[in-house]
Enzyme design. Structure first.
Site, mmCIF file in Angstrom:
data_model
loop_
_atom_site.group_PDB
_atom_site.id
_atom_site.type_symbol
_atom_site.label_atom_id
_atom_site.label_comp_id
_atom_site.label_asym_id
_atom_site.label_seq_id
_atom_site.Cartn_x
_atom_site.Cartn_y
_atom_site.Cartn_z
ATOM 1 N N HIS A 162 46.048 44.010 19.027
ATOM 2 C CA HIS A 162 45.890 45.623 18.823
ATOM 3 C C HIS A 162 44.462 45.559 18.478
ATOM 4 O O HIS A 162 43.866 44.905 17.424
ATOM 5 C CB HIS A 162 46.758 46.036 17.823
ATOM 6 C CG HIS A 162 48.078 46.248 18.429
ATOM 7 N ND1 HIS A 162 49.118 46.334 17.381
ATOM 8 C CD2 HIS A 162 48.680 46.901 19.436
ATOM 9 C CE1 HIS A 162 50.520 46.620 18.181
ATOM 10 N NE2 HIS A 162 50.107 46.920 19.417
ATOM 11 N N CYS A 256 48.464 49.020 10.076
ATOM 12 C CA CYS A 256 49.719 49.074 10.960
ATOM 13 C C CYS A 256 50.785 49.871 10.363
ATOM 14 O O CYS A 256 51.693 50.435 11.109
ATOM 15 C CB CYS A 256 50.278 47.670 11.034
ATOM 16 S SG CYS A 256 49.129 46.602 12.024
HETATM 17 N N1 ARG Z 1 55.258 42.988 15.133
HETATM 18 C C1 ARG Z 1 54.555 43.874 15.425
HETATM 19 C C2 ARG Z 1 54.286 43.943 17.050
HETATM 20 O O1 ARG Z 1 53.695 42.916 17.473
HETATM 21 C C3 ARG Z 1 53.424 43.999 14.761
HETATM 22 C C4 ARG Z 1 52.884 45.412 15.069
HETATM 23 C C5 ARG Z 1 51.521 45.806 14.158
HETATM 24 N N2 ARG Z 1 50.798 46.984 14.332
HETATM 25 C C6 ARG Z 1 49.396 47.115 14.592
HETATM 26 N N3 ARG Z 1 49.168 48.567 14.453
HETATM 27 N N4 ARG Z 1 48.816 46.514 14.706
HETATM 28 O O2 ARG Z 1 54.217 44.647 17.838
#
Ligand code: ARG
Length: 267
Positions: A162, A256
């Site tokens: 991300h 996150c």
């Molecule tokens: N386990 C989640 C996923 O892979 C973690 C999300 C983390 N969120 C972020 N905004 N980077 O989607």
């Protein structure tokens, strides 16, 4: 300027599937520790004078704590999320409902996007990530709906899946980022747009140090990101280190867990 954040208590948090390289279901994670760590993050925001609203967690959605992925807001308009993996699919409508019930204007997206996980808002532009989760067509959809220019950036390292794992806005016009997460062209764009950016080291990135939240004065950041904290202090930021090591086992950090509510509802 106080901010308004939406958060989701990790009451059903678990690592029971793997959709990014940080997640190891065979090792798992402790829900109790995650809740305690999350509470310190929420308390830190409130201590700084920010407002925190909560969305009810849903049993069976262990990643719902990562509120950043729930939507993208600008001027009180809510561009909904549409998750890349079915495991998180129901989170999109759940977050959108939270806003619709509170009188916000919402858009159910046609294209895959994971909210503020891949969209970072500055004063004049929204920076948008693609490569692992968010489809570039969603960048255009968000630009059209929100009326803000969106700049597409390509992520190339699966650990930084991300945009908010590789970059955070320091204020409305400057950023910190990890160069190794971006394609050569995107890196050239970043150098051109942000000649004065804070550049993070691989060590900082590997503890999700870029997954930080700045209000322009204070930076809430993973405790282990020591080089980055030093550089931020050198630039006169107030650094607030938070231990979110249990949530990192799902690939998440402070940002996150945090969705910024930008502009209140029209009602
Ligand atoms: N386990 C989640 C996923 O892979 C973690 C999300 C983390 N969120 C972020 N905004 N980077 O989607």
């Amino acid at each position: 300027m106080p901010k308004h954040f939406l958060m989701c208590r990790p009451d059903y948090f678990a690592v029971e599937y793997a959709i990014n390289p940080w997640m190891h279901p065979e090792i798992g994670a402790s829900r109790d520790i995650a809740v305690r760590q999350w509470e310190t993050l929420k308390a830190a925001y409130e201590e700084l004078g920010h407002k925190v609203s909560l969305i009810d967690p849903i049993d069976g959605l262990p990643d719902m704590v990562f509120a950043a992925n729930g939507a993208l807001l600008a001027g009180g308009r809510v561009y909904g999320a549409r998750f890349a993996y079915p495991e998180r699919g129901p989170e999109g409508p759940a977050y959108l409902r939270w806003f619709a019930e509170r009188g916000y204007e919402t858009l159910e997206p046609a294209h895959v996007n994971e909210g503020e996980g891949d969209f970072l808002t500055l004063d004049r532009v929204i920076l948008a990530g693609t490569g692992f989760r968010t489809d570039v067509a969603a960048h255009q959809e968000a630009q059209e709906y929100l009326g803000r220019p969106v700049v597409s950036l390509t992520l190339v390292d699966p650990r930084f899946y991300h945009l908010d794992t590789a970059m955070f806005p320091l204020d409305g016009s400057n950023i910190a980022y990890y160069p190794g997460a971006f394609s050569p062209g995107s890196l050239a764009v970043l150098r051109r747009m942000f000649p004065d950016a804070v550049l993070a080291t691989a060590e900082d990135a590997e503890v999700l140090g870029l997954n930080a939240v700045s209000d322009g004065t204070n930076v809430v950041i993973n405790a282990e990101a020591s080089n980055l904290q030093l550089e931020l202090k050198r630039r006169r930021y107030e650094v607030i280190p938070i231990d979110l090591s249990e949530l990192r086992k799902a690939g998440g950090g402070p940002k996150c867990c945090t969705l910024e509510i930008r502009g209140e509802n029209s009602s």
